[in-house]
Enzyme design. Structure first.
Site, short mmCIF file in Angstrom:
data_model
loop_
_atom_site.label_atom_id
_atom_site.label_comp_id
_atom_site.label_asym_id
_atom_site.label_seq_id
_atom_site.Cartn_x
_atom_site.Cartn_y
_atom_site.Cartn_z
CG ASP A 114 -2.03 1.02 1.10
OD1 ASP A 114 -2.42 1.34 -0.05
OD2 ASP A 114 -2.52 1.50 2.13
CG HIS A 154 -4.35 10.72 2.67
ND1 HIS A 154 -5.37 10.61 3.59
CD2 HIS A 154 -3.42 9.79 3.02
CE1 HIS A 154 -5.07 9.64 4.44
NE2 HIS A 154 -3.90 9.13 4.13
CD GLU A 208 -5.85 5.19 4.71
OE1 GLU A 208 -5.19 4.42 3.99
OE2 GLU A 208 -5.35 5.95 5.57
CD GLU A 248 -5.31 3.19 -0.19
OE1 GLU A 248 -4.51 2.61 -0.96
OE2 GLU A 248 -5.15 3.27 1.04
CG ASP A 291 -5.52 0.75 3.94
OD1 ASP A 291 -5.59 -0.27 4.65
OD2 ASP A 291 -4.62 1.60 4.05
NE ARG A 328 -7.49 6.89 9.67
CZ ARG A 328 -6.84 6.68 8.53
NH1 ARG A 328 -5.58 6.30 8.53
NH2 ARG A 328 -7.46 6.83 7.37
CD GLN A 386 -2.51 5.16 10.49
OE1 GLN A 386 -3.75 5.11 10.44
NE2 GLN A 386 -1.80 5.68 9.52
CE LYS A 401 -3.04 2.53 7.29
NZ LYS A 401 -3.97 3.42 6.57
CB THR A 461 -7.23 -4.59 2.12
OG1 THR A 461 -6.25 -4.36 3.13
CG2 THR A 461 -7.05 -3.61 0.97
CD GLU A 471 -7.49 12.92 4.25
OE1 GLU A 471 -7.09 13.74 3.43
OE2 GLU A 471 -7.72 11.73 3.97
#
Ligand code: CA
Length: 420
Positions: A127, A134, A200, A202, A232, A236, A239, A252, A256, A362
């Site tokens: 990834d 971002h 996420e 993607e 993904d 948080r 992370q 992560k 996925t 975000e």
């Protein structure tokens, strides 16, 4: 390029994601067949496994669609990819003779009657972190605007080696993970269910040809077979505590999710667009021989359990700073071998304005500005029972190249994973 007409009526509208121009590849089951390779056309699937078994189609007189994956086909290389696509367009095109149509009709299955599986065996998964908006947003939240972009960011497509075992197909439920968390002011970490579970948005690029040793961006581009939507899922709070110094790990690894249809690079060819102007000159090995991105409109919807969906973001794949070909080329610089079925996540795709952001981290600015959904519910991060759906399409003149939904529902965390 305009809409190519098919004798399958449902493929001839501006609204279908799967016109004759597209012809994406998937793996499906019905009440009658288990794990067949198929090609989407309108609201139907052409069962190419059954066609091959019956001897109606054949590639090099070897079985290619005998396994529930497109890896064997990808392995055959670009010439076979192009020939097969051309023959499918002839078989399903409006010019196909009546006798042939009659034969093929017996091998069409309604998508509504099919369950989709992973379209290919994911050999490896990497990834990236190649969306500048971002990276800037997340960096600002984690380190402040002065240090938002790490010094290497404008020179290297940053990535980490993920887990192929985490990749699941759209429609698979995703269990909220437990993990090690630590609030900034807490003295000790705790082991608890993730409280900041996120998405996420993607794109995933699928490597269709192997390589050994460094390859150029041009060679990398030719080795990419197609694309899928990719979510993904990201914890948080896990992370934030684990990511330094080696990057994300358990945050992560829960899941996925990818969309079930491989949209080929060939179908996306009319939508090629350039990466943005370089803010720092790239090293020569990352130079692009041709435009490396695609104009693909993307959106994400969130539906609380039993409620209507709200679109929470709209953006475009063309917002990426690095293309998949640049990422793949960079991936090989060390001599790293790439294999058929390697999956490369683009990195979160966020546009420059708030409604274009590709993660809740975000959109809610780290939880400080919760989103209000159309249902009146508020969200900073995902709640149990939420269903997230990624959607994408390249829009042409009277037709579109759609991807099919990439969806998943959040299940509540287990009571205690270590309680035996
Ligand atoms: Ca990511």
């Amino acid at each position: 390029m305009s809409l190519l007409k098919s004798w399958v009526d449902s493929a001839n509208s501006a609204a279908t994601p799967f016109p004759l121009n597209n012809l994406p590849y998937g793996v499906f089951s019905t009440a009658k067949v288990d794990g067949h390779c198929g090609v989407a056309i309108g609201d139907m699937i052409l069962d190419v496994t059954a066609l091959e078994e019956a001897g109606v189609i054949s590639i090099d007189e070897i079985p290619v669609f005998d396994l529930p994956m497109w890896n064997e086909f990808m392995d055959l290389g670009a010439e076979v990819w192009a020939e097969f696509r051309t023959s499918l367009q002839e078989l399903l095109g409006e010019g196909a003779p009546e006798e042939l149509r009659k034969t093929l009709k017996a091998y069409l299955v309604a998508q509504a009657d099919a369950t989709m599986h992973l379209p290919f065996a994911v050999s490896e998964y990497t990834d990236f972190y190649a969306g500048k908006n971002h990276a800037f947003n997340v960096g600002t939240m984690f380190r402040g605007p002065e240090n938002a972009l790490p010094p290497n960011w404008l020179h290297i497509p940053i990535g980490y080696n993920g887990r192929a075992s985490s990749v699941v197909v759209s429609g698979t439920d995703v269990r909220r993970p437990w993990g090690q968390l630590k609030a900034p002011d807490a003295e000790m970490p705790s082991f608890a269910p993730c409280k900041r579970f996120d998405l996420e948005l993607e794109m995933g690029a699928i490597v269709g040809q192997p390589s050994e040793g460094p390859i150029t961006v041009g060679e990398a581009d030719q080795n990419i077979f197609g694309y899928v939507l990719l979510n993904d899922w990201s914890a948080r709070d896990i992370q934030a505590w684990e990511y330094q110094p080696l990057g994300p790990f358990q945050a992560k690894a829960t899941a996925t999710t990818i969309s079930p249809w491989i949209v080929t690079a060939a179908a996306l060819e009319p939508f090629r667009t350039s990466t943005p102007a370089r803010e720092k000159e790239l090293l020569p090995y990352l130079a692009e021989p041709k435009p490396g991105l695609y104009d693909i409109e993307l959106e994400v919807t969130l539906a609380p359990e039993g409620k209507a969906e709200t679109t929470i973001t709209r953006t475009n794949y063309s917002q990426m700073y690095y293309s998949a070909a640049q990422q793949l080329a960079h991936h090989t610089t060390s001599g790293c071998a790439m294999t058929v079925g390697d999956l490369l996540g683009s990195g979160t795709i966020s546009g420059p304005t708030k409604p274009e952001r590709g993660s809740l981290l975000e959109l809610s600015w780290g939880g400080k500005e919760p989103l209000t959904l159309d249902t009146g519910d508020e969200r900073s991060f995902l709640a149990d029972g939420d269903t997230l759906t990624l959607k994408g399409a390249a829009k042409g003149d009277g037709y579109q190249i759609g991807f099919g939904d990439c969806a998943g529902t959040v299940l509540p965390a287990l009571d205690d994973p270590y309680k035996r």
